[in-house]
Design a protein around this motif. Structure first.
Motif, PDB file in Angstrom:
ATOM      1  N   SER A   1      67.048  62.151  53.464  1.00 57.40           N
ATOM      2  CA  SER A   1      67.491  62.542  54.805  1.00 57.40           C
ATOM      3  C   SER A   1      66.880  63.884  55.212  1.00 57.40           C
ATOM      4  N   LEU A   2      66.871  64.825  54.271  1.00 57.18           N
ATOM      5  CA  LEU A   2      66.312  66.141  54.543  1.00 57.18           C
ATOM      6  C   LEU A   2      64.819  66.062  54.804  1.00 57.18           C
ATOM      7  N   LEU A   3      64.109  65.305  53.983  1.00 56.85           N
ATOM      8  CA  LEU A   3      62.666  65.162  54.174  1.00 56.85           C
ATOM      9  C   LEU A   3      62.346  64.518  55.519  1.00 56.85           C
ATOM     10  N   ARG A   4      63.115  63.516  55.886  1.00 55.49           N
ATOM     11  CA  ARG A   4      62.884  62.846  57.169  1.00 55.49           C
ATOM     12  C   ARG A   4      63.050  63.817  58.329  1.00 55.49           C
ATOM     13  N   LYS A   5      64.092  64.631  58.275  1.00 56.29           N
ATOM     14  CA  LYS A   5      64.335  65.603  59.344  1.00 56.29           C
ATOM     15  C   LYS A   5      63.202  66.623  59.432  1.00 56.29           C
ATOM     16  N   ILE A   6      62.737  67.086  58.274  1.00 53.84           N
ATOM     17  CA  ILE A   6      61.664  68.084  58.269  1.00 53.84           C
ATOM     18  C   ILE A   6      60.370  67.502  58.825  1.00 53.84           C
TER      19      ILE A   6
ATOM     20  N   ILE B   1      54.368  71.601  51.962  1.00 55.25           N
ATOM     21  CA  ILE B   1      54.920  72.475  50.921  1.00 55.25           C
ATOM     22  C   ILE B   1      56.392  72.159  50.676  1.00 55.25           C
ATOM     23  N   TRP B   2      57.163  72.039  51.765  1.00 62.05           N
ATOM     24  CA  TRP B   2      58.587  71.734  51.593  1.00 62.05           C
ATOM     25  C   TRP B   2      58.794  70.337  51.012  1.00 62.05           C
ATOM     26  N   ASN B   3      57.883  69.434  51.303  1.00 61.66           N
ATOM     27  CA  ASN B   3      57.953  68.112  50.690  1.00 61.66           C
ATOM     28  C   ASN B   3      57.854  68.233  49.167  1.00 61.66           C
ATOM     29  N   GLN B   4      56.923  69.050  48.697  1.00 63.74           N
ATOM     30  CA  GLN B   4      56.776  69.252  47.249  1.00 63.74           C
ATOM     31  C   GLN B   4      58.020  69.884  46.652  1.00 63.74           C
TER      32      GLN B   4
END
Length: 217
Positions: free
Chosen positions: A169-174, A187-190
Motif C-alpha cells: 500500500s505504501l509503495l503504491r502511494k509513493i 530509492i524509497w522502493n529499495q
C-alpha cells in the motif's frame, strides 16, 4: 517424560546460545528502528551514529551464529536434528542481515523524506519488526512445547502478511505521488522493500520451525 528432560548438557548449552543470539538479533532490530526514527525526524547525525550500533549488533549476532554452529558440529543433538538447528540459526541470523541492509540503504542514499509518509513508514517498520517478536517466542518454545512453537510460527506468518499489505500500500502511494521524483521513488522502493524483507526473513525462519515442530510431535 517431558521433552526438555531428553536434552543433555550440550543441547542445553546450545539452547542458551540460541537465546543469546535471539537477543542480539533483537538488538539489531531495535537500533534499526531507532535509526529510522531519528532519520525521519531529520536527525541525520544521530541516525548515522545509530547505524554503527546496528552494525555492531549484527556482527555480534553473526559471531554467535558461528559459535552455535561449531557447538552443533561438535556433537550437540543427534545427527538427524543437527542440520535443522544449523539451518534455523542461519535463518534467524538473516533477519539481522535484512535489518542492517535496510539501515545501510537509508544512510548511504539519504533520500528526502516526504512529510506525509513519515507515519506510514514508521507503521511499516513496527509491523515488520513485530514478526520477530512472534518468531522469538516460537524459537524459545521449541525447547519445551512444540505445539506452542507451532502457534507462534503461525502468528509470525500472519503478521508477515499484515506487514506485506502495508508495504504494498505504501509503495503504491509513493509511486502514484506526482510530487516525488522518479529517483526518490526508486530509492524509497529499495528502502521500503528492505524493511519488508525483515518480516519475510522472520517468516522463512518460522516456516522452518513448523517443519521442526511437526517432526517432533
Amino acid at each position: 517424560m517431558e521433552e526438555w528432560k531428553m536434552f543433555g548438557a550440550k543441547e542445553n548449552d546450545v539452547f542458551k546460545l540460541i537465546r543469546d543470539h535471539l537477543t542480539m538479533v533483537g538488538d539489531t532490530l531495535k537500533y534499526t528502528k531507532e535509526m529510522f526514527v531519528q532519520y525521519l525526524q531529520g536527525n541525520i547525525g544521530n541516525a548515522e551514529e545509530l547505524l554503527t550500533k546496528v552494525e555492531e549488533s549484527e556482527t555480534r549476532a553473526d559471531k554467535l551464529r558461528r559459535e552455535i554452529e561449531l557447538m552443533l558440529y561438535s556433537g550437540a543433538f543427534i545427527p538427524a536434528n543437527r542440520g535443522d538447528y544449523i539451518r534455523l540459526v542461519e535463518l534467524i541470523d538473516n533477519v539481522a542481515d535484512a535489518a542492517e541492509s535496510a539501515a545501510h540503504t537509508l544512510i548511504f542514499a539519504k533520500p528526502a523524506v516526504p512529510p506525509e509518509y513519515k507515519e506510514k513508514i514508521l507503521i511499516l517498520i513496527n509491523e515488520s519488526l513485530k514478526t520477530f517478536e512472534y518468531l522469538k517466542e516460537a524459537v524459545v518454545s521449541l525447547e519445551t512445547d512444540v505445539d506452542r512453537a507451532l502457534e507462534y510460527s503461525k502468528s509470525t506468518e500472519a503478521q508477515e502478511e499484515d506487514a506485506d499489505k502495508i508495504e504494498y500500500s505504501l509503495l503504491r502511494k509513493i509511486f502514484e505521488d506526482e510530487n516525488i521524483s522518479t529517483y526518490a521513488k526508486l530509492i524509497w522502493n529499495q528502502i521500503i522493500t528492505k524493511i519488508g524483507d525483515i518480516a519475510d526473513r522472520a517468516e522463512d525462519a518460522s516456516d522452518h520451525i513448523m517443519l521442526m515442530a511437526v517432526k517432533r510431535r
